[in-house]
Design an enzyme around this catalytic site. Structure first.
Site, PDB file in Angstrom:
ATOM      1  N   ASP A 107      -8.886   3.745  -3.815  1.00 45.33           N
ATOM      2  CA  ASP A 107      -9.854   3.932  -3.040  1.00 45.33           C
ATOM      3  C   ASP A 107     -11.090   4.600  -3.664  1.00 45.33           C
ATOM      4  OD1 ASP A 107      -8.056   3.066  -1.274  1.00 45.33           O
ATOM      5  OD2 ASP A 107      -7.597   4.860  -0.309  1.00 45.33           O
ATOM      6  N   GLU A 144       3.144   6.416  -3.003  1.00 44.66           N
ATOM      7  CA  GLU A 144       3.167   7.810  -3.763  1.00 44.66           C
ATOM      8  C   GLU A 144       3.660   8.975  -3.096  1.00 44.66           C
ATOM      9  OE1 GLU A 144      -0.673   4.970  -3.986  1.00 44.66           O
ATOM     10  OE2 GLU A 144       0.175   6.191  -2.329  1.00 44.66           O
ATOM     11  N   ASP A 188       0.912  -1.142   0.095  1.00 47.00           N
ATOM     12  CA  ASP A 188       0.066   0.117   0.012  1.00 47.00           C
ATOM     13  C   ASP A 188       0.793   1.220   0.016  1.00 47.00           C
ATOM     14  OD1 ASP A 188      -2.330   1.391  -0.094  1.00 47.00           O
ATOM     15  OD2 ASP A 188      -2.939   0.800   1.823  1.00 47.00           O
TER      16      ASP A 188
END
Length: 783
Positions: free
Chosen positions: A552, A490, A487
């Site tokens: 998401d 970024e 996860d």
């Protein structure tokens, strides 16, 4: 929040001479950490010096190298009827000592040949020629790096011939031509018949227009003398551009400004990207891989309708130009950056998750309920709650809530479940490993050697950090964990300094690739042949380390559409495998949306239920549980088809979820469709992105058979009713689709009992692929 003031001079710098840039764009986001970077604004700055590619000074056609002369310019404001714009104006340098510098420098041009469909063009903006750069480039596949070292890149050895005249040098292969015009200097890309596909723009192209567009150029910044290059190519009437990563805006990028800068867009409903990729292709038969990790702003006819303006942060242009149809281009591109490896069979089954399961008992209860409700499934994922403190990654199961995690993992495996765990590469000051990372020099630092953020961010360009990180992951795998969710990634500091010796300009976008690579490699090392990750961020080359999901999504129709567009665009950027959170992520999904999302989720390469609870169907309703089961059973029966198509994708660089025009490049209508897709090469899927019982579909030429009803449709537009499974699912005429007896887990599939179903109307015969665990390559079956 206080807004940073902008002086009049700075505001002026943001005004383009073509009159289209908007100051408010950057007044709003430029100062927010890890917001998108718009590299085009530097090319409107009056303090910069501009160098415009002018003519070919010299060139050795046999070696493919020479010099381009660049003319020095400045931007000059011009008033006309109370409107100000910019014009490029020739400039004589004032540098001292003047004998030490060139007003109009001659700089290196290199042309190298990779295959009959691929040519590499490199242009430098300094006299320094990089040495040994390719060998250490993580964007390239290892096999491609070996090819470069072993085979060379001369024209004759790669199927290209060369001719030279007074005005041009032309390299020709069976698939097209690269022409280098001498004066004015241009690169011209042509197809095999001699039709110009695109070409670079020269300043003389402005003579017929009042819009004085900067042509192919580079800048030397007044602020620090750093350089950035701006290749500019023509954009033809009717041209369409695709790719650039997992972009959630319209698939055709013409008319858009696309920022290739890894960011967390907070969901698939905006123009930001978790997974930008510096690659695109055109419906005219060419593609370009911009070999860089620096930010790029691609202005695809947004500010000038006749130009592709590629504003690069890099000081060097290193482009791979591909020729052919979409399948050819994707194959060639993934030969350079790598193809997705084949994934284990179990990964194609159902992944059940929510945010989050908090205990051993809860995880085992989910496993029992899946089997009780006879929902075919193979993976259970524990998200942020398996640590002692939610979201605080320390690579250890909570001792309070997981009394015996090894026993739990063994019980899961006996029930046919593989287990996935969440983690991230950021460590807050309260994390138990924070001080160890700081003291060990394993985090990204700022210019002073200190912390660019409050969090310690793993510096994955540092071998010591990678070894530490992989050691933590290996400990979990040895307990029985099957895979890890990769996860975030970024937020690598753009102003950071990295162990690689590079700054954030080059390492920010590379971070997801290094992150994906480090995680994939330890899983593959600990479990040979079982390599898989579940990643959110990516960059060009990350397809070698699958798989990735769409982030998401909102629990809305918009979220579903954004995911669909993102998945299609991602597949058009070299990635074979992709998934998304069925029903959306942010809040509990409305049952209607979740129900309509199911067939899209199960007819994707990989399938996961995840998000705010409840995601488990038996906690929603009995009828929804039945709908969930039906979609899951459909995929598990189709698993021989899924598995064979997946293997075929890995050999050709194709996506499992693919835009219609990949299969039907000669059908003009197929290039216009953005809410349907081919699932592999033989099944067309049109999800219900709005409530209803039918939808309008475009079908490419030929006959199509409804998978649920058996009704036959011809090519063109049709209003089609969905079946019990709420999506339009059609099979291509002439398809032979393998089905397996229903199994509750992939390791129980009876491969010796495959049933072949022929879908035939006008086709002379039916064909399908067969690929089973243990087979080397897919086998074509024809009946």
């Amino acid at each position: 929040m206080m807004r940073k003031a902008i002086c009049i001079c700075c505001a002026l710098y943001l005004m383009p001479f073509d009159g289209n840039a908007q100051i408010q764009t950057h007044a709003g986001i430029q100062y927010l950490m890890n917001g998108q970077k718009d590299m085009s604004t530097d090319f409107y700055d009056l303090s910069n010096t501009y160098f415009l590619a002018d003519s070919l000074s010299s060139f050795d056609a046999r070696k493919g190298e020479g010099l381009v002369n660049w003319k020095r310019y400045r931007l000059s404001p011009r008033q006309a009827f109370n409107t100000n714009g910019y014009w490029p104006v020739r400039m004589q340098m004032l540098d001292f000592p003047d004998a030490a510098y060139d007003n109009d420098p001659d700089l290196k041009l290199l042309v190298r040949f990779i295959s009959p469909r691929t040519v590499r063009v490199t242009m430098l903006t300094t006299p320094i020629v990089p040495q040994g750069k390719d060998q250490d480039d993580v964007m390239f596949s290892p096999s491609f790096v070996r090819r470069l070292a072993d085979e060379g890149t001369t024209p004759a050895g790669k199927g290209w011939s060369v001719t030279e005249s007074e005005t041009a040098i032309a390299y020709q292969s069976a698939y097209g031509m690269l022409e280098i015009q001498k004066h004015p200097w241009r690169l011209v890309v042509k197809d095999a018949k001699g039709k110009t596909l695109t070409q670079t723009r020269h300043v003389i192209d402005n003579d017929s227009s009042q819009i004085k567009l900067l042509p192919f150029s580079f800048i030397k910044r007044g602020s620090d003398n750093s350089r950035s290059v701006n290749p500019v190519f023509t954009l033809a009437p009717g041209e369409r551009i695709y790719g650039c990563g997992e972009s959630f805006t319209q698939l055709n990028k013409v008319g858009q400004k696309v920022h290739l800068f890894v960011t967390d867009p907070q969901g698939p409903e905006s123009d930001g990207q978790y997974k930008p990729v510096p690659f695109f292709f055109s419906n005219r038969g060419y593609g370009i891989f911009m070999h860089t990790s620096a930010p790029v702003t691609c202005d695809f006819g947004a500010s000038y309708i006749g130009a592709n303006r590629l504003f690069m942060g890099d000081e060097e242009m290193d482009y791979f130009i591909f020729l052919g149809d979409p399948k050819d281009i994707l194959d060639e591109y993934t030969e350079v950056t790598g193809k997705s490896p084949m994934l284990p069979l179990w990964t194609f089954g159902t992944w059940m998750s929510r945010i989050t399961y908090f205990s051993q008992e809860e995880g085992l209860e989910i496993a029992n309920q899946l089997r009780k409700h006879r929902i075919p499934s193979d993976v259970i994922h524990f998200d942020t709650g398996w640590f002692d403190v939610d979201w605080q990654c320390d690579y250890e199961f909570s001792k309070n809530r997981f009394k015996d995690p090894v026993k739990m993992l063994k019980q899961m495996k006996e029930m046919g479940f593989h287990t996935c765990l969440w983690q991230l590469p950021y460590f807050t000051p309260k994390n138990r490993y924070f001080q160890e990372l700081v003291d060990g020099g394993m985090h990204v630092v700022n210019a002073t050697g200190g912390m660019p953020y409050e969090d310690a961010v793993l510096d994955l360009s540092n071998p010591k950090t990678v070894e530490w990180y992989q050691g933590k992951i290996a400990g979990l795998l040895r307990q029985g964990v099957a895979t890890i969710k990769c996860d975030f990634g970024e937020g690598a500091p753009f102003n950071g300094s990295y162990a690689s010796g590079k700054g954030g300009l080059y390492e920010h976008n590379l971070y997801p690739l290094r992150y994906n690579k480090a995680l994939w490699e330890v899983i593959e090392r600990e479990r040979p042949g079982e390599g898989v990750i579940w990643a959110r961020s990516a960059w060009g080359g990350s397809q070698r380390y699958p798989l990735h999901w769409g982030g998401d999504a909102a629990t809305t129709n918009t979220g579903m559409l954004g995911d669909l567009r993102g998945g299609l665009s991602f597949g058009l950027s070299g990635f074979s495998f992709w998934s998304h959170d069925m029903g959306g992520f942010v809040t509990a999904s409305p049952e209607d949306i979740y129900r309509r999302w199911l067939p899209f989720g199960f007819l994707s390469s990989h399938t996961r239920a995840h998000g705010a609870p409840p995601t488990e169907p038996w906690l929603i309703s009995e009828s929804f549980t039945e709908a969930f089961r039906e979609s899951a059973e459909m995929k598990y029966k189709l698993m021989p088809y899924v598995y064979a198509q997946a293997k075929d994708c890995t050999e050709k660089g194709l996506p499992m979820v693919r835009a219609l025009f990949v299969e039907f490049p000669d059908d003009p209508g197929a290039w216009l469709v953005e809410d349907e897709y081919m699932f592999g090469s033989q099944i067309l899927v049109a999800p219900l992105v709005e409530s209803g019982i039918a939808r309008t579909c475009y079908l490419p030429k030929g006959k199509w058979i409804d998978y649920q009803s058996g009704k036959v449709y011809g090519g063109g537009y049709h209003d089609i009713d969905v079946g019990k499974i709420p999506a339009v699912i059609l099979v291509r005429d002439g398809s032979l689709i393998p089905h397996a007896p229903l199994a509750q887990r992939t390791d129980k599939i009876e491969w010796d009992k495959i049933e072949w179903k022929a879908y035939r109307v006008d086709a002379p015969s039916c064909r399908g692929l067969l690929y089973r665990p243990g087979d080397e390559t897919p086998q074509m079956i024809e009946r």
